[in-house]
Scaffold this motif. Structure first.
Motif, PDB file in Angstrom:
ATOM      1  N   GLY A   8      53.124  10.372 -15.650  1.00 12.45           N
ATOM      2  CA  GLY A   8      53.679  11.514 -15.032  1.00 12.45           C
ATOM      3  C   GLY A   8      53.333  11.952 -13.750  1.00 12.45           C
ATOM      4  O   GLY A   8      54.059  12.512 -12.991  1.00 12.45           O
ATOM      5  N   PHE A   9      51.853  11.847 -13.491  1.00 13.43           N
ATOM      6  CA  PHE A   9      51.555  11.732 -12.135  1.00 13.43           C
ATOM      7  C   PHE A   9      52.261  11.188 -11.079  1.00 13.43           C
ATOM      8  O   PHE A   9      52.707  11.433  -9.873  1.00 13.43           O
ATOM      9  N   ASP A  10      52.435   9.750 -11.402  1.00 18.35           N
ATOM     10  CA  ASP A  10      53.199   8.812 -10.463  1.00 18.35           C
ATOM     11  C   ASP A  10      54.646   9.195 -10.372  1.00 18.35           C
ATOM     12  O   ASP A  10      55.280   9.520  -9.217  1.00 18.35           O
ATOM     13  N   PHE A  11      55.164   9.522 -11.492  1.00 21.57           N
ATOM     14  CA  PHE A  11      56.894  10.131 -11.385  1.00 21.57           C
ATOM     15  C   PHE A  11      56.765  11.323 -10.643  1.00 21.57           C
ATOM     16  O   PHE A  11      57.730  11.662  -9.791  1.00 21.57           O
ATOM     17  N   VAL A  68      51.201  17.999 -16.052  1.00 20.34           N
ATOM     18  CA  VAL A  68      52.046  16.909 -15.647  1.00 20.34           C
ATOM     19  C   VAL A  68      51.050  15.811 -14.828  1.00 20.34           C
ATOM     20  O   VAL A  68      51.295  14.662 -15.140  1.00 20.34           O
ATOM     21  N   PHE A  69      50.433  16.361 -13.791  1.00 19.05           N
ATOM     22  CA  PHE A  69      49.661  15.401 -13.194  1.00 19.05           C
ATOM     23  C   PHE A  69      48.621  14.656 -13.975  1.00 19.05           C
ATOM     24  O   PHE A  69      48.478  13.460 -13.804  1.00 19.05           O
ATOM     25  N   ILE A  70      47.882  15.385 -14.789  1.00 17.72           N
ATOM     26  CA  ILE A  70      46.881  14.956 -15.661  1.00 17.72           C
ATOM     27  C   ILE A  70      47.471  14.120 -16.789  1.00 17.72           C
ATOM     28  O   ILE A  70      46.666  12.892 -16.773  1.00 17.72           O
ATOM     29  N   GLY A  71      48.383  14.428 -17.283  1.00 15.87           N
ATOM     30  CA  GLY A  71      49.066  13.712 -18.451  1.00 15.87           C
ATOM     31  C   GLY A  71      48.079  13.548 -19.770  1.00 15.87           C
ATOM     32  O   GLY A  71      47.033  14.260 -19.897  1.00 15.87           O
TER      33      GLY A  71
END
Length: 386
Positions: A8-11, A68-71
């Motif tokens: 999620g962080f990558d996207f 979202v960043f940590i996932g």
């Protein structure tokens, strides 16, 4: 994003980077003027306090972004959402209640916390928190930074640009000296830790001193309570001490700098991600892992250095071009820079300034490409400068 590919962080970072890349620079500059400069100036003039509704909205948005960043699994996401939302709401509520936006400052406690965080982050990345010698070096340099915070307050009242640069160089040299003296067998790593901690410690002391000058700058008759500028490189008729004039330059260059950074964000993140993904699949990375090296060492000392080689080329090219002027950004913000000079000379068909402009561009391109070649030797042990 490379280390957490397809997460999620990558996207999220990919979406943000391409969104910013798609925005025209003139539109981005106008949006910054409207929502950052004019909006913040109005906030300061009316009532610089954050309402409960706005505070809750910001906290919820912050929580959503961080989860979202940590996932991870749902439970982990909920914990991250709650902690980040509470932390954001608590910090903003404290700043609003203490009228921090009008009278900002880090203070001794803020500087101490920032230095401690810098020591932990620097040692954790470069040596690992289990390395007690590195922790000792970082703590010693951080303690010297705290001592300098109290010792230099009187000296900084008479500050000049040369003095600030000199004190910064002294701070870095002291950090290197502490690292060399206490570094043991790995003096290079110890000196890097000492220099980084010293640099950021000095930066925190400097930032706090600028914050102390903020109220007098905002209350200046030429500023009239609206500090964030939208045009020009300085306030006409403004006079003050070093701290006030520096704040005036900062507030005028803030929006153009943000505009240029946001436009460049996509290029740097894409190059860095692609470069690290390629490096992580190389044979020497597998060999380093097979030898039992910690993942931090594999990434920082082996993968990251080689990934930085194309970034060094990109930075050198961009800095050389930037010193030649950003025509659109300078036009929107009415900054009399090299880009404006080139544009005005073209309209007047004045060849001499145009020739001077291209001469400066050529010199900058040669100089920064030469510096990039030197950077290759520092990053890649296979490259030698003779």
């Amino acid at each position: 994003t490379a280390l957490r590919q397809y997460s999620g962080f990558d996207f999220s970072i990919t979406f943000v980077s391409f969104f910013l890349f798609s925005l025209p620079s003139f539109l981005l500059a106008v949006l910054l003027k409207e929502f950052v400069a004019i909006g913040f100036n109005n906030f300061l003039q009316k009532d610089p306090r954050i309402g409960i509704g706005v505070l809750l909205a910001i906290a919820i948005v912050s929580g959503l972004i961080w989860q979202v960043f940590i996932g991870g699994q749902l439970r982990r996401r909920l914990i991250v959402f709650g902690v980040s939302a509470l932390a954001t709401g608590g910090v903003l509520g404290f700043l609003s209640a203490t009228n921090w936006f009008v009278n900002p400052g880090l203070g001794p406690i803020g500087v101490l916390l920032l230095i401690a965080a810098t020591v932990a982050a620097t040692v954790g990345v470069l040596a690992g928190l289990a390395n007690r010698r590195s922790l000792l070096i970082g703590s010693a340099v951080g303690a010297l930074g705290m001592v300098s915070y109290f010792a230099l307050q009187g000296v900084l009242n008479q500050a000049t640009l040369g003095m600030i640069i000199g004190l910064g160089l002294v701070a870095v040299l002291v950090g290197c000296a502490v690292g060399f003296a206490l570094g043991g067998h790995d003096k290079g790593q110890a000196m890097r830790i000492g220099a980084i901690v010293a640099f950021f410690s000095a930066s925190f002391v400097l930032i706090d001193r600028f914050m102390q000058a903020w109220p007098s700058y905002v209350d200046h008759p030429r500023i009239n309570g609206r500090p964030i500028a939208t045009v020009g490189s300085q306030t006409p008729g403004f006079t003050g001490d070093f701290w006030q004039t520096s704040l005036d330059s900062f507030t005028h260059l803030l929006l153009p700098t943000i505009a240029l950074l946001l436009v460049s964000f996509a290029g740097y993140t894409r190059y860095a991600r692609a470069g690290l993904l390629e490096v992580m699949n190389q044979d020497y990375i597998r060999t380093a892992r097979a030898k039992g090296l910690p993942e931090r060492v594999v990434i920082v000392r082996h993968a990251l250095r080689n990934m930085l080689i194309p970034i060094a080329t990109l930075v050198a090219t961009d800095v050389g071009a930037l010193l030649g002027g950003a025509v659109i950004t300078e036009s929107v913000f009415a900054i009399p820079g090299m880009g404006q000079l080139f544009n005005a000379s073209l309209k007047r068909v004045d060849l001499n300034p145009i020739m001077g402009y291209f001469l400066v561009i050529a010199i900058m391109a040669i100089l920064f490409n030469f510096l990039a070649d030197l950077a290759y030797a520092a990053l890649d042990p296979r490259v030698r400068v003779k």
